[in-house]
Scaffold this active site. Structure first.
Site, PDB file in Angstrom:
ATOM      1  N   ASP A  47      32.380  18.548 -38.483  1.00  0.00           N
ATOM      2  CA  ASP A  47      31.154  18.573 -39.278  1.00  0.00           C
ATOM      3  C   ASP A  47      31.379  19.355 -40.570  1.00  0.00           C
ATOM      4  O   ASP A  47      30.952  18.936 -41.657  1.00  0.00           O
ATOM      5  CB  ASP A  47      30.026  19.200 -38.456  1.00  0.00           C
ATOM      6  CG  ASP A  47      28.744  19.367 -39.251  1.00  0.00           C
ATOM      7  OD1 ASP A  47      28.066  18.357 -39.489  1.00  0.00           O
ATOM      8  OD2 ASP A  47      28.435  20.502 -39.657  1.00  0.00           O
ATOM      9  N   GLU A 115      32.700  12.723 -36.520  1.00  0.00           N
ATOM     10  CA  GLU A 115      32.997  14.084 -36.968  1.00  0.00           C
ATOM     11  C   GLU A 115      34.103  14.703 -36.124  1.00  0.00           C
ATOM     12  O   GLU A 115      34.981  15.406 -36.647  1.00  0.00           O
ATOM     13  CB  GLU A 115      31.735  14.941 -36.911  1.00  0.00           C
ATOM     14  CG  GLU A 115      30.716  14.572 -37.970  1.00  0.00           C
ATOM     15  CD  GLU A 115      29.440  15.371 -37.884  1.00  0.00           C
ATOM     16  OE1 GLU A 115      28.774  15.534 -38.923  1.00  0.00           O
ATOM     17  OE2 GLU A 115      29.090  15.848 -36.779  1.00  0.00           O
TER      18      GLU A 115
END
Length: 224
Positions: A47, A115
């Site tokens: 992320d 991610e």
């Protein structure tokens, strides 16, 4: 996963990282593998990788735009909807290791897995390979993303509102989570200016954040 490696133009030196990026927490149920590593840690790390490289991309491309507009574009590009779109094009659901009852094509899940994959690639090959992959599969879709409804997502609109009112950028806080591993629900709150502006529930933290932002925007409408 050789097809995926070929598509990404990257052969993992550490195949364990690649497997971990696609291992859902439901894999622990009914197995004797008590220490099987799931994608959550890689998703947490990935992320930040996606966020940083997106900020870099926008900063370098739009040299004269102010922080507010750059933040708005960044929120749209790193949104769960946009990342899930990339994951679908890469067919990441077909590589997911999960229990049968898990919906492998759930957009929130796909965004998290993407991610996690970027986190794994960073650890395996470094930031340049991540930049190359994001440029090819995400940044190349910038125009379509910024023309879509994602560009006007609640988090973006709330960020604009709080900045306009001098409250600073909204901060999201986890309040609670419950339910079975593969059907968990999350409750998030959004705060700005020392106050809680709203809260929301979702099947992922990102969805809960979106719902918290929606509630905050409704509160602004009825109080201003």
């Amino acid at each position: 996963m050789r097809k995926l490696e070929q598509f990404l133009n990257h052969s993992f030196k550490n195949k364990g990282l690649l497997r971990q990026a696609f291992t859902h927490s439901s894999c622990k149920q009914g197995t004797s593998v008590s220490d099987c590593e799931t994608y959550e840690r890689l998703e947490f790390f990935g992320d930040s990788v996606v966020s940083f490289l997106t900020a870099e991309f926008l900063f370098l491309k739009y040299g004269k735009e102010n922080e507010g507009l750059l933040s708005k574009k960044k929120s749209a590009i790193v949104s769960g909807t946009a990342l899930a779109g990339v994951a679908k094009r890469l067919k990441l659901h077909s590589y997911l290791i999960a229990a049968k009852e898990v919906d492998k094509e759930n957009p929130a899940l796909l965004a998290d897995v993407f991610e996690a994959l970027l986190g794994a690639i960073y650890l395996d090959a470094g930031i340049e390979k991540c930049r190359e992959i994001l440029s090819k599969f995400l940044f190349s879709k910038e125009k379509e993303i910024l023309q879509s409804e994602v560009f006007q997502n609640p988090k973006t609109l709330l960020n604009e509102k709080t900045q306009e009112l001098g409250l600073g950028a909204p901060a999201y806080e986890a309040l609670d989570e419950w339910g079975e591993i593969h059907k968990r629900k999350f409750k998030m709150a959004v705060n700005a200016g020392g106050k809680q502006l709203g809260s929301g529930i979702g099947l992922s933290k990102k969805e809960a954040e979106q719902n918290a932002a929606k509630e905050a925007l409704k509160n602004f409408i009825f109080t201003t």
